[in-house]
Write a protein that holds these residues in place. Structure first.
Motif, PDB file in Angstrom:
ATOM      1  N   VAL A   1      -3.991   3.939  -0.521  1.00 18.48           N
ATOM      2  CA  VAL A   1      -2.950   2.807   0.141  1.00 18.48           C
ATOM      3  C   VAL A   1      -3.574   1.711  -0.055  1.00 18.48           C
ATOM      4  O   VAL A   1      -4.502   1.513   0.998  1.00 18.48           O
ATOM      5  CB  VAL A   1      -1.783   2.862   1.681  1.00 18.48           C
ATOM      6  CG1 VAL A   1      -1.246   1.718   2.009  1.00 18.48           C
ATOM      7  CG2 VAL A   1      -1.964   4.723   1.249  1.00 18.48           C
ATOM      8  N   CYS A   2      -2.673   0.435  -0.455  1.00 20.75           N
ATOM      9  CA  CYS A   2      -3.603  -0.798  -0.389  1.00 20.75           C
ATOM     10  C   CYS A   2      -2.607  -2.028  -0.204  1.00 20.75           C
ATOM     11  O   CYS A   2      -1.426  -1.346   0.259  1.00 20.75           O
ATOM     12  CB  CYS A   2      -3.653  -1.123  -1.915  1.00 20.75           C
ATOM     13  SG  CYS A   2      -5.051  -0.232  -2.436  1.00 20.75           S
ATOM     14  N   LEU A   3      -3.025  -2.643   1.169  1.00 22.53           N
ATOM     15  CA  LEU A   3      -2.245  -4.127   1.560  1.00 22.53           C
ATOM     16  C   LEU A   3      -2.176  -5.256   0.232  1.00 22.53           C
ATOM     17  O   LEU A   3      -3.261  -5.509  -0.563  1.00 22.53           O
ATOM     18  CB  LEU A   3      -2.632  -4.229   2.478  1.00 22.53           C
ATOM     19  CG  LEU A   3      -3.279  -3.414   3.821  1.00 22.53           C
ATOM     20  CD1 LEU A   3      -3.373  -3.774   5.134  1.00 22.53           C
ATOM     21  CD2 LEU A   3      -1.346  -3.176   4.113  1.00 22.53           C
ATOM     22  N   GLU A   4      -0.469  -5.617   0.624  1.00 19.65           N
ATOM     23  CA  GLU A   4      -0.615  -6.847  -1.093  1.00 19.65           C
ATOM     24  C   GLU A   4      -1.177  -6.301  -1.553  1.00 19.65           C
ATOM     25  O   GLU A   4      -1.749  -7.516  -2.879  1.00 19.65           O
ATOM     26  CB  GLU A   4      -1.618  -8.562  -0.070  1.00 19.65           C
ATOM     27  CG  GLU A   4      -1.007  -8.999   1.320  1.00 19.65           C
ATOM     28  CD  GLU A   4      -1.021  -9.769   2.263  1.00 19.65           C
ATOM     29  OE1 GLU A   4      -2.696 -10.325   1.603  1.00 19.65           O
ATOM     30  OE2 GLU A   4      -0.898  -9.724   3.011  1.00 19.65           O
ATOM     31  N   GLY A   5      -1.634  -5.606  -2.576  1.00 22.06           N
ATOM     32  CA  GLY A   5      -1.936  -5.174  -3.951  1.00 22.06           C
ATOM     33  C   GLY A   5      -3.616  -5.380  -4.284  1.00 22.06           C
ATOM     34  O   GLY A   5      -4.014  -4.478  -4.969  1.00 22.06           O
ATOM     35  N   LYS A   6      -4.294  -5.919  -2.782  1.00 20.54           N
ATOM     36  CA  LYS A   6      -5.245  -5.431  -3.471  1.00 20.54           C
ATOM     37  C   LYS A   6      -6.082  -4.909  -1.573  1.00 20.54           C
ATOM     38  O   LYS A   6      -6.961  -3.836  -2.367  1.00 20.54           O
ATOM     39  CB  LYS A   6      -6.364  -7.037  -3.729  1.00 20.54           C
ATOM     40  CG  LYS A   6      -5.822  -7.630  -4.430  1.00 20.54           C
ATOM     41  CD  LYS A   6      -5.934  -9.447  -4.032  1.00 20.54           C
ATOM     42  CE  LYS A   6      -4.950 -10.465  -5.713  1.00 20.54           C
ATOM     43  NZ  LYS A   6      -5.950 -11.317  -5.455  1.00 20.54           N
ATOM     44  N   LYS A   7      -6.265  -5.594  -0.526  1.00 17.07           N
ATOM     45  CA  LYS A   7      -7.559  -4.533   0.314  1.00 17.07           C
ATOM     46  C   LYS A   7      -6.859  -3.125   0.460  1.00 17.07           C
ATOM     47  O   LYS A   7      -5.544  -2.561   0.753  1.00 17.07           O
ATOM     48  CB  LYS A   7      -6.932  -5.750   1.404  1.00 17.07           C
ATOM     49  CG  LYS A   7      -7.458  -4.964   3.366  1.00 17.07           C
ATOM     50  CD  LYS A   7      -7.331  -6.022   3.705  1.00 17.07           C
ATOM     51  CE  LYS A   7      -8.793  -5.477   5.237  1.00 17.07           C
ATOM     52  NZ  LYS A   7      -8.198  -6.330   6.254  1.00 17.07           N
ATOM     53  N   ARG A   8      -7.908  -2.006   0.725  1.00 19.81           N
ATOM     54  CA  ARG A   8      -7.667  -0.657   0.682  1.00 19.81           C
ATOM     55  C   ARG A   8      -6.936  -0.561   1.856  1.00 19.81           C
ATOM     56  O   ARG A   8      -8.321  -0.883   3.064  1.00 19.81           O
ATOM     57  CB  ARG A   8      -8.800  -0.106   0.894  1.00 19.81           C
ATOM     58  CG  ARG A   8      -9.082   0.059  -1.089  1.00 19.81           C
ATOM     59  CD  ARG A   8      -9.460   0.863  -2.154  1.00 19.81           C
ATOM     60  NE  ARG A   8      -9.888   0.520  -4.090  1.00 19.81           N
ATOM     61  CZ  ARG A   8     -10.221   1.723  -4.349  1.00 19.81           C
ATOM     62  NH1 ARG A   8     -11.516   2.624  -3.463  1.00 19.81           N
ATOM     63  NH2 ARG A   8     -10.333   1.674  -5.321  1.00 19.81           N
ATOM     64  N   ALA A   9      -6.748  -0.082   2.272  1.00 16.37           N
ATOM     65  CA  ALA A   9      -5.607   0.335   3.800  1.00 16.37           C
ATOM     66  C   ALA A   9      -6.001   1.342   4.578  1.00 16.37           C
ATOM     67  O   ALA A   9      -6.215   1.994   5.150  1.00 16.37           O
ATOM     68  CB  ALA A   9      -4.342   0.158   4.370  1.00 16.37           C
TER      69      ALA A   9
END
Length: 96
Positions: A7-15
């Motif tokens: 699951v990534c936030l804003e397409g980059k940061k892995r959440a």
């Protein structure tokens, strides 16, 4: 069977990671969904059995399990293409 996806936030940061477990070896797995009684087969897109009334035919694609390589193409050659097409329909087998 277990599925996992990041699951990534804003397409980059892995959440995180979402993990989904699908338990297929219970008698009521698809019977409630399909409202059917009796045996059923669950196969992957290549035709290998994930669930089969004969457990020896399951997971044939897993080399490390040293299982038989039974699949729909081998067991039902006359209708395998129709079964694996992904289309809804009725398939009549010679065995009934």
């Amino acid at each position: 069977m277990r599925f996992a996806t990041p699951v990534c936030l804003e397409g980059k940061k892995r959440a995180g990671i979402i993990v989904f477990n699908l338990v297929t070896n219970t008698p009521l797995f698809l019977q409630k969904i399909l409202e059917t009684q009796g045996n059923y087969i669950l196969a992957n897109q290549a035709g290998f059995y994930l669930h089969h009334p004969d457990e020896a035919k399951e997971w044939g694609m897993m080399e490390k399990l040293k299982r038989s390589h039974h699949n729909i193409k081998q067991d039902y050659p006359d209708v395998a293409k129709q079964i694996l097409s992904g289309k809804e329909g009725l398939v009549r087998l010679n065995s009934g």
